[in-house]
Design a protein around this motif. Structure first.
Motif, PDB file in Angstrom:
ATOM      1  N   ILE A  19       0.835  -1.196   0.000  1.00 11.52           N
ATOM      2  CA  ILE A  19       0.000   0.000   0.000  1.00 11.52           C
ATOM      3  C   ILE A  19       0.871   1.248   0.000  1.00 11.52           C
ATOM      4  O   ILE A  19       0.595   2.222  -0.707  1.00 11.52           O
ATOM      5  CB  ILE A  19      -0.959  -0.021   1.211  1.00 11.52           C
ATOM      6  N   GLY A  20       1.954   1.219   0.753  1.00 14.78           N
ATOM      7  CA  GLY A  20       2.885   2.349   0.766  1.00 14.78           C
ATOM      8  C   GLY A  20       3.410   2.633  -0.634  1.00 14.78           C
ATOM      9  O   GLY A  20       3.432   3.782  -1.106  1.00 14.78           O
ATOM     10  N   ILE A  21       3.819   1.571  -1.342  1.00 13.39           N
ATOM     11  CA  ILE A  21       4.336   1.747  -2.695  1.00 13.39           C
ATOM     12  C   ILE A  21       3.259   2.327  -3.602  1.00 13.39           C
ATOM     13  O   ILE A  21       3.521   3.215  -4.410  1.00 13.39           O
ATOM     14  CB  ILE A  21       4.846   0.402  -3.252  1.00 13.39           C
ATOM     15  N   ALA A  22       2.035   1.821  -3.456  1.00 16.50           N
ATOM     16  CA  ALA A  22       0.944   2.303  -4.311  1.00 16.50           C
ATOM     17  C   ALA A  22       0.700   3.795  -4.090  1.00 16.50           C
ATOM     18  O   ALA A  22       0.489   4.551  -5.048  1.00 16.50           O
ATOM     19  CB  ALA A  22      -0.335   1.520  -3.996  1.00 16.50           C
ATOM     20  N   TYR A 165      -4.414  -0.540  -4.764  1.00 15.99           N
ATOM     21  CA  TYR A 165      -3.270  -0.139  -5.572  1.00 15.99           C
ATOM     22  C   TYR A 165      -3.481  -0.217  -7.072  1.00 15.99           C
ATOM     23  O   TYR A 165      -2.845   0.502  -7.817  1.00 15.99           O
ATOM     24  CB  TYR A 165      -1.965  -0.814  -5.131  1.00 15.99           C
ATOM     25  N   ALA A 166      -4.438  -1.053  -7.529  1.00 15.10           N
ATOM     26  CA  ALA A 166      -4.668  -1.102  -8.974  1.00 15.10           C
ATOM     27  C   ALA A 166      -5.486   0.105  -9.437  1.00 15.10           C
ATOM     28  O   ALA A 166      -5.187   0.728 -10.448  1.00 15.10           O
ATOM     29  CB  ALA A 166      -5.378  -2.393  -9.369  1.00 15.10           C
ATOM     30  N   GLY A 173       1.477   1.938 -10.244  1.00 18.07           N
ATOM     31  CA  GLY A 173       1.355   1.351  -8.913  1.00 18.07           C
ATOM     32  C   GLY A 173       1.567  -0.155  -8.962  1.00 18.07           C
ATOM     33  O   GLY A 173       2.284  -0.727  -8.145  1.00 18.07           O
ATOM     34  N   ILE A 174       0.937  -0.793  -9.963  1.00 26.38           N
ATOM     35  CA  ILE A 174       1.040  -2.247 -10.081  1.00 26.38           C
ATOM     36  C   ILE A 174       2.476  -2.673 -10.316  1.00 26.38           C
ATOM     37  O   ILE A 174       2.978  -3.606  -9.698  1.00 26.38           O
ATOM     38  CB  ILE A 174       0.145  -2.738 -11.234  1.00 26.38           C
ATOM     39  N   THR A 175       3.163  -1.948 -11.211  1.00 27.29           N
ATOM     40  CA  THR A 175       4.520  -2.346 -11.557  1.00 27.29           C
ATOM     41  C   THR A 175       5.415  -2.384 -10.326  1.00 27.29           C
ATOM     42  O   THR A 175       6.102  -3.370 -10.075  1.00 27.29           O
ATOM     43  CB  THR A 175       5.109  -1.360 -12.573  1.00 27.29           C
ATOM     44  N   TYR A 176       5.392  -1.285  -9.530  1.00 25.35           N
ATOM     45  CA  TYR A 176       6.319  -1.259  -8.402  1.00 25.35           C
ATOM     46  C   TYR A 176       5.884  -2.166  -7.259  1.00 25.35           C
ATOM     47  O   TYR A 176       6.739  -2.710  -6.554  1.00 25.35           O
ATOM     48  CB  TYR A 176       6.594   0.179  -7.982  1.00 25.35           C
ATOM     49  N   THR A 177       4.566  -2.382  -7.080  1.00 22.15           N
ATOM     50  CA  THR A 177       4.197  -3.380  -6.062  1.00 22.15           C
ATOM     51  C   THR A 177       4.585  -4.767  -6.557  1.00 22.15           C
ATOM     52  O   THR A 177       5.005  -5.605  -5.770  1.00 22.15           O
ATOM     53  CB  THR A 177       2.686  -3.393  -5.736  1.00 22.15           C
ATOM     54  N   GLN A 178       4.497  -5.007  -7.868  1.00 22.17           N
ATOM     55  CA  GLN A 178       4.885  -6.322  -8.377  1.00 22.17           C
ATOM     56  C   GLN A 178       6.364  -6.597  -8.149  1.00 22.17           C
ATOM     57  O   GLN A 178       6.764  -7.729  -7.879  1.00 22.17           O
ATOM     58  CB  GLN A 178       4.537  -6.462  -9.860  1.00 22.17           C
ATOM     59  N   SER A 393      -0.369 -10.304  -7.203  1.00 27.01           N
ATOM     60  CA  SER A 393       0.308  -9.613  -8.297  1.00 27.01           C
ATOM     61  C   SER A 393      -0.314  -9.989  -9.630  1.00 27.01           C
ATOM     62  O   SER A 393      -0.500  -9.143 -10.509  1.00 27.01           O
ATOM     63  CB  SER A 393       1.794  -9.932  -8.285  1.00 27.01           C
ATOM     64  N   THR A 394      -0.637 -11.269  -9.798  1.00 25.47           N
ATOM     65  CA  THR A 394      -1.242 -11.694 -11.059  1.00 25.47           C
ATOM     66  C   THR A 394      -2.643 -11.103 -11.203  1.00 25.47           C
ATOM     67  O   THR A 394      -3.014 -10.617 -12.275  1.00 25.47           O
ATOM     68  CB  THR A 394      -1.310 -13.226 -11.125  1.00 25.47           C
TER      69      THR A 394
END
Lengths: 566, 67
Positions: A19-22, A165-166, A173-178, A393-394
């Motif tokens: 969530i922080g990354i998002a 995050y999506a 957001g998705i890329t960095y949480t992934q 992630s998927t």
């Protein structure tokens, strides 16, 4: 601290991280939402692709499947990695060079037809939804098993996280949480694997360990795989390393399934879209390499885990009295994933062919592995967090693909052509939210056929997308009519074959199948039909307009296209 | 690229599937060779193939003055 406390701690910590990354990477533009502003470095994109691609199935189920299939498990190992070679050499750099936001958009432009784009968008949505339901289910199962909450609450917690995050962060957001999720899942997979390898063979690298010798017990000094083959002979089962013997899949079937999975991988929309997020065609090639390196790390470890788990399972349970089974057997028995049916009434577990009394679910192999190997509680908790990372992630990657297919390919380009970017972004967020809710519904009450359909989604992707994309890039003369004929005949043939043998005649055996190819592998034949028809029809229809032929020559030149519209 | 794709085909299909039985007669350490190709070798080869391709294309790009 016990396992449950550790699991709460680690899962909460990883969720806070996501969530922080998002929040840090939230976006305000359509380009940011669909393709992360095209600023993702190749290595980060490789990791994100790895997490995006490796789902709950890869993390939880695959090693267990291989464990029961032996040699034949190669269909998953090769099938799900070999596709990246096709992707890197034939598709990713060219699609990236063409630019735009979605694969359907390329299909629509290259085949100068909104109908083709609509068909492509429809296939995208169908394939993605079947996939996402499986992921949500995986989230629910991990929650219920390790945290002892109801499956539907597990799904709802998962959905809220993904929603956050999506919808807020879009592709960025998705890329960095992934990237973060990849790190969590690979650590969670490798630590128990290394510990078990070290325990059995004295070699901490699983890839080498399963070609090493057993250290203790009756089989000490014998190569692990030979010991395993011997155990199988004892049980009157086909040898673990033997191929195509009775009781295993035939050569043609293995070939067809591996091909269908490879080509299907290269045609999956949520994988393709990842290559739109990097800076250039060059970065697309390198990030395909990184993706396969990161995926290969898990995929070369999985067969080792499979072999260790098989040895462990047989040597601890076969000919063991039921009253003396280890602790983990009891705790997993309550979940119903392992069960003993004492047919001859002697109270001893018999696993040999014909008299088998033990039923083991394949998912248990990875999840129970740390307990079987008596590893500390925090490792068990880490595996739960890893499974969640793989599933979330998927799911997020798929949601975004669905949202862009609806808001960009259908709404913006066909229904309301003059929609402003701001409105489009809002619509994309709304569709992503709706898709999340639908996915949650499927996760809580999955229709019975979902699990089967997921495996077939590859066949459908292989027989529809891949040929059209390859022909679109490498031939100038494939026409709109050819592409539509190819796509629809490929997917219809594959779909019909699957429906016929799964729903209408599920009892049919290999002798009834076309050339002995099972429904899982028939996508390979569908793909050939697609290629053949597209080429033949194109010869007899009006060639594509000059503008399109120009475009095809251009994407194959090693030069960047001019300024891109964002 | 045709060369790389034929290596892809040979390593995965020919060595890992069509010839697995004769190759299993040979041993690579503790692995039957055909089984090793199917479960390990093919994945390593896939990675090397993409590496070679990406490096070759970089060289081509430079030769034609594109960056």
């Amino acid at each position: 601290m016990n396992v449950q406390a550790w699991t709460y701690l680690i899962v909460a910590a990883t969720f806070a991280l996501y969530i922080g990354i998002a929040w840090w990477s939230r976006v305000r533009t359509t380009s940011g939402f669909y393709v992360a502003g095209r600023g993702v470095p190749a290595v980060a994109n490789g990791m994100a692709t790895g997490a995006d691609w490796m789902s709950a199935a890869s993390f939880i189920s695959m090693a267990g499947l291989i464990s029961f299939m032996g040699y034949t498990g190669t269909i998953y190992l090769m099938g799900w990695t070999g596709g990246y070679v096709l992707l890197a050499l034939l598709l990713a750099p060219y699609l990236r060079k063409y630019g735009k936001f979605t694969t359907s958009e390329f299909v629509g432009d290259r085949y100068y037809s909104d109908a083709a784009r609509l068909v492509a968008a429809g296939c995208t949505i169908f394939v993605s939804f079947t996939y996402i339901a499986g992921q949500m289910r995986g989230v629910g199962v991990v929650f219920s098993r390790f945290l002892e909450v109801e499956v539907h609450w597990g799904v709802i917690i998962g959905v809220v996280i993904v929603f956050f995050y999506a919808v807020l962060g879009g592709m960025r957001g998705i890329t960095y949480t992934q990237v973060a999720q990849y790190c969590v899942l690979i650590v969670a997979f490798l630590i128990p694997a290394a510990a078990i390898s070290w325990k059995i063979t004295g070699n901490p690298i699983p890839q080498f360990g399963f070609g090493d010798t057993v250290q203790e017990g009756q089989q000490a000094g014998v190569f692990l795989l030979e010991a395993l083959d011997a155990l199988h002979r004892e049980l009157r089962l086909p040898e673990y390393t033997a191929a195509f013997v009775p009781g295993k899949k035939s050569m043609i079937d293995v070939t067809a399934i591996a091909l269908a999975l490879m080509v299907g991988t290269a045609g999956l929309p949520h994988v393709l879209v990842r290559f739109y997020t990097v800076r250039s065609a060059r970065a697309a090639r390198w990030s395909a390499l990184w993706a396969l390196v990161f995926i290969g790390l898990l995929y070369t470890t999985a067969p080792a885990v499979a072999a260790f788990a098989r040895v462990n399972l047989i040597s601890t349970l076969h000919n063991t009295s039921y009253s003396e089974v280890p602790e983990w057997f009891r705790s997993w028995e309550t979940t119903g994933l392992i069960s003993f049916d004492d047919q001859d009434g002697d109270g001893v577990i018999d696993m040999s062919d014909g008299a088998n009394e033990l039923t083991v679910d394949q998912d248990i192999m990875v999840l129970a592995n740390p307990e079987i190997a008596e590893l500390p509680a925090w490792v068990v908790a880490l595996v739960a967090a890893g499974g969640l990372a793989a599933a979330l992630s998927t799911a997020a990657g798929l949601l975004l693909v669905i949202a862009s297919a609806i808001s960009h390919d259908i709404a913006k380009s066909i229904l309301w052509k003059d929609m402003s970017s701001r409105k489009e972004l809002l619509l994309a967020r709304v569709t992503a939210s709706v898709a999340v809710v639908v996915a949650a519904y499927f996760g809580i009450s999955p229709p019975g056929f979902v699990a089967q359909v997921v495996a077939f989604a590859f066949g459908l992707a292989a027989s529809s997308f891949f040929p059209v994309l390859v022909l679109g890039i490498f031939t100038r003369t494939t026409t709109k009519e050819g592409a539509i004929a190819g796509m629809s005949s490929g997917i219809l043939f594959t779909g019909a074959y699957i429906v016929y043998f799964r729903l209408i005649r599920p009892e049919a055996t290999a002798d009834d199948w076309l050339f002995g190819i099972s429904p899982e592998g028939i996508g390979a034949v569908g793909m050939l039909i697609n290629f053949a028809l597209a080429l033949i029809v194109s010869r007899f229809t009006k060639p594509p307009p000059d503008k399109v032929q120009q475009l095809v020559s251009e994407i194959r030149l090693p030069r960047e296209r001019g300024a891109e519209s964002a | 690229m045709a060369i790389l794709l034929s290596i892809w085909f040979v390593c995965s299909y020919v060595l890992g599937i069509f010839l697995v039985e004769p190759l299993n007669g040979a041993q690579l350490g503790g692995f039957p060779l055909g089984f090793w190709f199917a479960h390990q070798g093919s994945i390593y080869v896939f990675i090397v193939l993409i590496l070679v391709y990406a490096a070759t294309m970089d060289r081509l790009d430079r030769r034609y003055g594109v960056d």
